[in-house]
Design an enzyme around this catalytic site. Structure first.
Site, PDB file in Angstrom:
ATOM      1  N   LYS A  51       0.801   4.142  -6.266  1.00 46.08           N
ATOM      2  CA  LYS A  51      -0.523   4.088  -6.771  1.00 46.08           C
ATOM      3  C   LYS A  51      -0.819   4.591  -8.041  1.00 46.08           C
ATOM      4  O   LYS A  51      -1.301   4.156  -8.817  1.00 46.08           O
ATOM      5  CB  LYS A  51      -1.335   4.550  -5.907  1.00 46.08           C
ATOM      6  N   GLN A  95      -6.224   8.580   0.976  1.00 50.56           N
ATOM      7  CA  GLN A  95      -4.807   7.580   1.835  1.00 50.56           C
ATOM      8  C   GLN A  95      -4.910   7.899   3.223  1.00 50.56           C
ATOM      9  O   GLN A  95      -4.933   8.889   4.083  1.00 50.56           O
ATOM     10  CB  GLN A  95      -3.284   8.721   0.936  1.00 50.56           C
ATOM     11  N   ASP A 118     -10.818   0.702  -1.702  1.00 47.77           N
ATOM     12  CA  ASP A 118     -10.172   0.613  -0.670  1.00 47.77           C
ATOM     13  C   ASP A 118     -10.775  -1.381   0.141  1.00 47.77           C
ATOM     14  O   ASP A 118     -10.614  -1.560   0.989  1.00 47.77           O
ATOM     15  CB  ASP A 118      -9.389   1.957   0.239  1.00 47.77           C
TER      16      ASP A 118
END
Ligand code: NAD
Length: 290
Positions: A51, A95, A118
Site C-alpha cells: 500500500k 490494518q 477502508d
C-alpha cells in the site's frame, strides 16, 4: 476472456497520479493517508508495504504508524481519535487483523466515517446499503470497477455472490443491488449454510466467489457464457516454487475458464484492484476535505 486486473489497476494509478499532480500544481498539499499497523503479522507487513509503495507511485503521502503488539484497546482507540482529529490526515486505515485482545469492530467503528478509506465503519456500510454517498470498501469497489471497465453489464443480471464477509460478500451484494447503472442486479448471496449451491450458480450471469477454499467453484457449477470473479487468495503447497507455495483463488480456473465470457485470474485479478480502490478512496476523501 481473461480480465487483466493488473492492467486496469495500472490505468487507475495513472489516472490518480494525474489527478494528484493537478491538485498539487494548483497549490494544494498532497493527499495524506495514515496506515496503522499493530504488531508484526508478516502478511499484514507485506500488505502495508504494498500500500505504501502504491501511494508513493501516485503521489499520496502515506504515513505508516507502527504500534506495539501489546498496545491496549483503549490506547489504540486514543490513536484512532487522534487521527480522526488530525486535519493533516485526509483518511486512514487500521490494518486488520488486530491482535486477539483487541476487538476489531470496536476499533473500526471508532473511525470517523469521513476518513474511513477502508469503508468498514457501520456508517459507510449503512450509507452504501441505502444508496447514499459513501466510501465503499476496497475489494467490492475494485470488482465494480473491473466489471464497468470491461463493459460487463450488471443491470437486470443475476449475480450470485458466494461468501458473506463484512469486507467482501455483504458490501458486494449491497452495491450490486443498488438502483444505479452499475448496480440494478438481481443478487443472490450464498454462504456456508446455503443449500443447492450448484443449482443456484447455474442460474447466474455473474458469479463472485469470496470464500477462501481452493477449487470451490467447479466447471459443472458454471453455465456457458457466465462471468466469474474470483476473490479468493489461497496459498497451496508447491515444491516447484522457490517459496514452497503458490497462490490460487477459489475457482478451478483451468476447467472453468473455457466456459466463461470473462474470468479473473489469481493472481493478477481482483487483488490488484483492492489497492487501486484504496487509492481512489483516499482521493475521494481528499476531495471532500479540500
Ligand atoms: P471470510 O474468510 O471472512 O469468510 C468466508 C465466507 O465464505 C463466509 O461468509 C462463509 O459463509 C463462506 N463459506 C465458507 N464455506 C463455504 C461453502 N462451502 N460454500 C459457500 N460459502 C462458504 O471471507 P473474506 O474475508 O471475504 O475472504 C474470502 C477469501 O477472499 C479469502 O481467500 C481471502 O483471502 C480473499 N480476499 C481477497 C481479497 C482481494 O483483494 N483479492 C480481499 C479480501 C479477501
Amino acid at each position: 476472456m481473461i480480465i487483466d486486473g493488473k492492467q486496469i489497476a495500472q490505468q487507475i494509478r495513472q489516472e490518480l497520479r494525474e489527478e494528484v499532480a493537478a491538485a498539487v500544481a494548483q497549490g494544494k498539499r498532497a493527499p495524506r493517508l495514515g496506515i496503522v499497523i499493530v504488531g508484526h503479522n508478516p502478511a499484514s507487513e507485506t500488505y502495508v508495504a504494498n500500500k505504501m509503495k502504491a501511494c508513493a507511485e501516485v503521489g499520496i503521502d502515506a504515513q505508516r504508524i507502527a504500534l506495539e503488539e501489546t498496545i491496549s484497546e483503549a490506547e489504540l482507540l486514543r490513536e484512532v481519535e487522534r487521527l480522526n482529529h488530525d486535519a493533516s490526515i485526509d483518511g486512514f486505515i487500521v490494518q486488520l487483523p488486530l491482535p486477539a485482545h483487541i476487538c476489531e469492530h470496536t476499533i473500526t467503528s471508532a473511525i470517523d466515517y469521513r476518513k474511513d478509506v477502508d469503508g468498514l465503519t457501520p456508517e459507510n456500510v449503512g450509507r452504501t446499503a441505502q444508496g447514499l454517498p459513501s466510501i465503499v470498501s476496497a475489494t467490492p469497489r475494485g470488482i465494480r470497477e473491473l466489471l464497468a471497465r470491461y463493459n460487463i453489464p450488471t443491470d437486470g443480471q443475476h449475480v450470485v455472490v458466494i461468501g458473506r464477509s463484512n469486507i467482501v460478500g455483504k458490501p458486494m451484494a449491497s452495491l450490486l443491488m443498488q438502483k444505479h447503472e452499475r448496480g440494478n442486479a438481481t443478487v443472490t448471496l450464498c454462504h456456508s449454510h446455503t443449500k443447492h449451491l450448484k443449482e443456484i450458480c447455474l442460474t447466474a450471469d455473474i458469479i463472485i466467489v469470496a470464500v477462501g477454499h481452493p477449487g470451490l467453484l467447479t466447471a459443472d457449477m458454471v453455465r456457458e457464457g457466465a462471468t466469474v470473479i474470483d476473490v479468493g487468495i489461497n496459498r497451496v503447497p508447491d515444491p516447484n516454487s522457490p517459496k514452497g507455495y503458490r497462490l490460487c483463488g477459489d475457482v478451478d480456473f483451468e476447467q472453468v475458464a473455457p466456459k466463461c465470457a470473462f474470468i479473473t485470474p489469481v493472481p493478477g485479478g481482483v487483488g490488484q484492484m483492492t489497492i487501486a480502490s484504496l487509492l481512489q478512496n483516499t482521493l475521494q476523501v481528499y476531495g471532500y476535505i479540500r
